[in-house]
Design a protein around this motif. Structure first.
Motif, PDB file in Angstrom:
ATOM      1  N   UNK A 164     -23.357  51.656  29.932  1.00 56.78           N
ATOM      2  CA  UNK A 164     -24.545  50.801  29.979  1.00 56.78           C
ATOM      3  C   UNK A 164     -24.143  49.333  29.866  1.00 56.78           C
ATOM      4  N   UNK A 165     -23.206  49.054  28.948  1.00 59.06           N
ATOM      5  CA  UNK A 165     -22.731  47.680  28.784  1.00 59.06           C
ATOM      6  C   UNK A 165     -22.139  47.146  30.076  1.00 59.06           C
ATOM      7  N   UNK A 166     -21.303  47.964  30.744  1.00 56.63           N
ATOM      8  CA  UNK A 166     -20.644  47.505  31.956  1.00 56.63           C
ATOM      9  C   UNK A 166     -21.654  47.240  33.066  1.00 56.63           C
ATOM     10  N   UNK A 167     -22.649  48.092  33.212  1.00 55.57           N
ATOM     11  CA  UNK A 167     -23.693  47.877  34.216  1.00 55.57           C
ATOM     12  C   UNK A 167     -24.473  46.604  33.918  1.00 55.57           C
ATOM     13  N   UNK A 168     -24.775  46.411  32.632  1.00 55.62           N
ATOM     14  CA  UNK A 168     -25.559  45.245  32.240  1.00 55.62           C
ATOM     15  C   UNK A 168     -24.781  43.952  32.481  1.00 55.62           C
ATOM     16  N   UNK A 169     -23.508  43.941  32.107  1.00 50.27           N
ATOM     17  CA  UNK A 169     -22.706  42.738  32.303  1.00 50.27           C
ATOM     18  C   UNK A 169     -22.467  42.454  33.778  1.00 50.27           C
ATOM     19  N   UNK A 170     -22.362  43.502  34.573  1.00 50.07           N
ATOM     20  CA  UNK A 170     -22.195  43.331  36.015  1.00 50.07           C
ATOM     21  C   UNK A 170     -23.409  42.632  36.616  1.00 50.07           C
ATOM     22  N   UNK A 171     -24.598  43.058  36.200  1.00 51.76           N
ATOM     23  CA  UNK A 171     -25.820  42.421  36.676  1.00 51.76           C
ATOM     24  C   UNK A 171     -25.945  40.996  36.147  1.00 51.76           C
TER      25      UNK A 171
ATOM     26  N   UNK B 271     -23.935  38.841  38.206  1.00 50.54           N
ATOM     27  CA  UNK B 271     -24.530  38.699  39.536  1.00 50.54           C
ATOM     28  C   UNK B 271     -25.655  37.666  39.520  1.00 50.54           C
ATOM     29  N   UNK B 272     -26.494  37.725  38.460  1.00 51.01           N
ATOM     30  CA  UNK B 272     -27.614  36.797  38.359  1.00 51.01           C
ATOM     31  C   UNK B 272     -27.199  35.435  37.815  1.00 51.01           C
ATOM     32  N   UNK B 273     -26.183  35.452  36.954  1.00 57.16           N
ATOM     33  CA  UNK B 273     -25.721  34.214  36.314  1.00 57.16           C
ATOM     34  C   UNK B 273     -24.206  34.092  36.515  1.00 57.16           C
ATOM     35  N   UNK B 274     -23.761  33.736  37.719  1.00 61.32           N
ATOM     36  CA  UNK B 274     -22.312  33.713  38.009  1.00 61.32           C
ATOM     37  C   UNK B 274     -21.525  32.722  37.154  1.00 61.32           C
ATOM     38  N   UNK B 275     -22.210  31.766  36.555  1.00 63.00           N
ATOM     39  CA  UNK B 275     -21.512  30.785  35.710  1.00 63.00           C
ATOM     40  C   UNK B 275     -21.492  31.181  34.236  1.00 63.00           C
ATOM     41  N   UNK B 276     -21.790  32.442  33.971  1.00 63.09           N
ATOM     42  CA  UNK B 276     -21.759  32.913  32.580  1.00 63.09           C
ATOM     43  C   UNK B 276     -20.372  32.687  31.982  1.00 63.09           C
ATOM     44  N   UNK B 277     -20.276  31.977  30.852  1.00 62.71           N
ATOM     45  CA  UNK B 277     -18.954  31.724  30.243  1.00 62.71           C
ATOM     46  C   UNK B 277     -18.256  33.021  29.846  1.00 62.71           C
TER      47      UNK B 277
END
Length: 338
Positions: free
Chosen positions: A270-277, A280-286
């Motif tokens: 679940x964590x991996x799916x969530x972080x992948x999204x 995708x939505x926030x490509x500049x996530x630190x």
């Protein structure tokens, strides 16, 4: 611990309103090892009541006996307790006992400082010589002002005395995003540690704050309206909404905060799916933000029930903020504390 000092000040102010005399007891020095370290405090009064403790329960009887002269004369005093002879703790405690009175001005400035999440410092002046000494006592430094905690008013600082200084950060706070049964258990466990707990629930949540024993606040904001400005380095956040979409939105909202801990329920997949999204939505996530996420939240203690899972989560938060790797104490070399 900030919450312990808060409890002591609130209690002494209440006792003062009833005309009850109080003695503040502070462990100011330690030779060897003991149940707790210097800086631990307790409060007792002339009616035989007490709040807090300076040991596991073995020292307090002697403290009560020694405090009687302080209640009678008003003069501070030093006492020692040799745990090597009585407890097997291999340490000698040095305790400062002082009549404490706090002014109305100080009390309300202290309460205001807590609300504004200000830090403060308590400085105790002591001697290793046992017995009464009118020059002993403690001062609280708060927002640029200093306040004597001694019942005799202003303390005349003697340069020959030792000084024990202790800085206190803002109260540690936990934000629980979620309002299900497991959130209740995390709330209960956190309150026992003196943490201030805020529940963040959906806007359509029907539960009241009474559903969460000990919680300071229940909020039901729209996700985009949630104010992150009050989240600081003395704040832990746990996402337990049981909603993939809400967790994703809250993670997005929490980016840019400087949290002590950020955790989320759910398995690794679940964590991996969530972080992948999220990427995708926030490509500049630190990258640092992603690395700071503890998911699945908790440490491996074989937890099954909601109460046990709460212990696992709280244990991980403590290990992170204390910068400790969880391990059996019997395997630790050196001192137990620190």
């Amino acid at each position: 611990m900030t919450h312990e000092v808060k409890q002591l000040f609130e209690q002494v102010y209440h006792w003062q309103s009833l005309g009850v005399k109080s003695v503040l007891v502070t462990v100011v020095a330690l030779n060897g090892s003991s149940y707790r370290r210097p800086g631990v405090r307790m409060l007792l009064n002339d009616r035989g009541d007490s709040v807090g403790a300076v040991s596991g329960g073995c020292v307090e009887k002697e403290v009560f006996r020694q405090a009687q002269s302080v209640l009678d004369s008003g003069n501070p005093k030093m006492m020692t307790y040799d745990g090597r002879l009585r407890l097997g703790c291999e340490g000698i405690l040095y305790l400062l006992l002082e009549r404490i009175e706090i002014s109305e001005e100080f009390y309300y400035k202290f309460k205001d400082g807590l609300l504004k999440r200000s830090s403060f410092e308590i400085e105790s002046y002591y001697s290793l010589e046992i017995g009464e000494n009118p020059l002993l006592g403690s001062i609280c430094h708060l927002n640029g002002s200093s306040y004597s905690l001694c019942s005799k008013g202003t303390i005349k600082i003697d340069p020959e005395l030792n000084s024990f200084s202790q800085k206190f950060p803002p109260l540690f706070q936990l934000y629980i995003f979620g309002a299900e049964h497991d959130a209740v258990q995390v709330c209960k466990a956190s309150v026992l540690l003196g943490w201030e707990v805020t529940i963040v629930a959906d806007p359509d949540e029907q539960k009241t704050i009474d559903f969460f024993p000990g919680a300071s606040k229940l909020m039901t904001p729209l996700i985009e309206d949630f104010d992150v400005s009050h989240l600081d380095a003395q704040t832990a956040v746990i996402l337990m909404t049981h909603s993939f979409n809400r967790d994703l939105q809250y993670l997005t909202r929490l980016m840019g905060t400087n949290l002590a801990y950020l955790g989320m329920l759910g398995p690794i997949t679940r964590r991996e799916r969530l972080l992948s999204l999220l990427m995708e939505y926030q490509p500049n996530t630190p990258f640092e933000f992603i690395e700071s996420l503890h998911a699945p939240a908790g440490i491996n203690i074989g937890a099954e029930s909601a109460s046990e899972i709460a212990v696992s989560i709280i244990s991980e938060i403590l290990s992170v903020i204390r910068q400790q790797d969880p391990m059996p104490l019997r395997e630790k070399t050196g001192k137990i504390h620190g």
